[in-house]
Design an enzyme around this catalytic site. Sequence first.
Site, PDB file in Angstrom:
ATOM      1  N   ASP A  71     -39.974  36.734  26.554  1.00 30.80           N
ATOM      2  CA  ASP A  71     -40.077  35.347  26.099  1.00 30.80           C
ATOM      3  C   ASP A  71     -40.636  34.445  27.201  1.00 30.80           C
ATOM      4  O   ASP A  71     -40.735  34.848  28.366  1.00 30.80           O
ATOM      5  CB  ASP A  71     -38.704  34.838  25.628  1.00 30.80           C
ATOM      6  CG  ASP A  71     -37.556  35.240  26.551  1.00 30.80           C
ATOM      7  OD1 ASP A  71     -37.811  35.645  27.698  1.00 30.80           O
ATOM      8  OD2 ASP A  71     -36.398  35.151  26.123  1.00 30.80           O
ATOM      9  N   ASN A 140     -24.517  32.286  22.566  1.00 33.60           N
ATOM     10  CA  ASN A 140     -24.432  32.089  21.119  1.00 33.60           C
ATOM     11  C   ASN A 140     -25.022  33.287  20.356  1.00 33.60           C
ATOM     12  O   ASN A 140     -25.359  33.177  19.189  1.00 33.60           O
ATOM     13  CB  ASN A 140     -25.162  30.790  20.720  1.00 33.60           C
ATOM     14  CG  ASN A 140     -26.626  30.816  21.148  1.00 33.60           C
ATOM     15  OD1 ASN A 140     -27.098  31.806  21.716  1.00 33.60           O
ATOM     16  ND2 ASN A 140     -27.349  29.744  20.864  1.00 33.60           N
ATOM     17  N   HIS A 142     -27.854  34.815  21.139  1.00 40.32           N
ATOM     18  CA  HIS A 142     -29.309  34.939  21.120  1.00 40.32           C
ATOM     19  C   HIS A 142     -29.759  36.144  21.935  1.00 40.32           C
ATOM     20  O   HIS A 142     -29.130  36.545  22.914  1.00 40.32           O
ATOM     21  CB  HIS A 142     -30.028  33.636  21.515  1.00 40.32           C
ATOM     22  CG  HIS A 142     -30.021  33.285  22.967  1.00 40.32           C
ATOM     23  ND1 HIS A 142     -29.413  32.158  23.458  1.00 40.32           N
ATOM     24  CD2 HIS A 142     -30.574  33.894  24.041  1.00 40.32           C
ATOM     25  CE1 HIS A 142     -29.599  32.095  24.762  1.00 40.32           C
ATOM     26  NE2 HIS A 142     -30.294  33.142  25.146  1.00 40.32           N
ATOM     27  N   GLU A 147     -32.609  32.372  18.442  1.00 40.38           N
ATOM     28  CA  GLU A 147     -31.384  31.604  18.305  1.00 40.38           C
ATOM     29  C   GLU A 147     -30.739  31.907  16.952  1.00 40.38           C
ATOM     30  O   GLU A 147     -31.375  32.489  16.072  1.00 40.38           O
ATOM     31  CB  GLU A 147     -31.732  30.104  18.395  1.00 40.38           C
ATOM     32  CG  GLU A 147     -32.378  29.689  19.727  1.00 40.38           C
ATOM     33  CD  GLU A 147     -31.377  29.573  20.872  1.00 40.38           C
ATOM     34  OE1 GLU A 147     -30.218  30.041  20.724  1.00 40.38           O
ATOM     35  OE2 GLU A 147     -31.747  29.030  21.930  1.00 40.38           O
TER      36      GLU A 147
END
Length: 257
Positions: A71, A140, A142, A147
């Site tokens: 990413d 969370n 990810h 996400e």
Amino acid sequence: MTPPIELWICKTPEDLARHGAAFLRRQIQSRPRVNLSCATGATPVAAYSELAQWASQNPNSLHHVHWFHLDEYVGMSSRDPRSYAAYIQRHVLDPLLVPTENAHLWRGDAASPQDECTRYDTAIRDNGGIDCQILGLGMNGHIGFNEPDTPLDSRCHVVALTPCTLSHNAIHLEGGAMPTHAMTAGIATILEARRILMLVSGAKKAAAINRFFTAEISSEFPASFLRNHAHVTVMADAAAIAGHDQDWKGIRIHEAE
Ligand code: GLP
């Protein structure tokens, strides 16, 4: 039926780095051509450094390895030290003496982030796909920058960063404008990797790793999708799994020496 996830529990972060690097070495030695895709973040840094130490004692051991990464922040050029391309350069390409033609970096400052996503997906495919995908685990759930609510069939795409992810990453983002978006390999792109290694370290990840093993498989907790992949190895240090009774289903647990 999907084979169980292999969970290796390492006593310390140093053990995690050593075992992570040994796993990567086995991948590197397993094929005449290997495509590795690297996660960024704090967790894998020590494993990359262990790998570099091994490579320095084993010249020519990496000539067949091609390096990708997961990413990148939208708008950040590789000259920006906060970019993930700069991170990969610093922690992987420079220490491992990777020749330019073996490095496949995202261009965060591409004029069209959408086109850059298409280019990166094509680069992965044209190079024969990813043999081993290294992942970290976001608080969370990810993976990469996928996400919560990212669909299972997502390929490389642009995402709006959540406040949770931005605050976790803030320490690495000082010294310039805060990014608002990122480009990431999608869930489908990640799941196409032949093998996945997820590294998890520290007490702050304890809730996330428990959720990873227990949550329903859904886009609410994107990492849960990995549980449907046939070849996933999770390596975690003791702090990351402390406080759980480890009564996790579909997991084969090993104590790493
Ligand atoms: C970041 C990156 C991920 C990374 C994750 C965990 O947001 N996009 O690729 O795996 O966070 O980072 P850390 O290892 O610092 O906890």
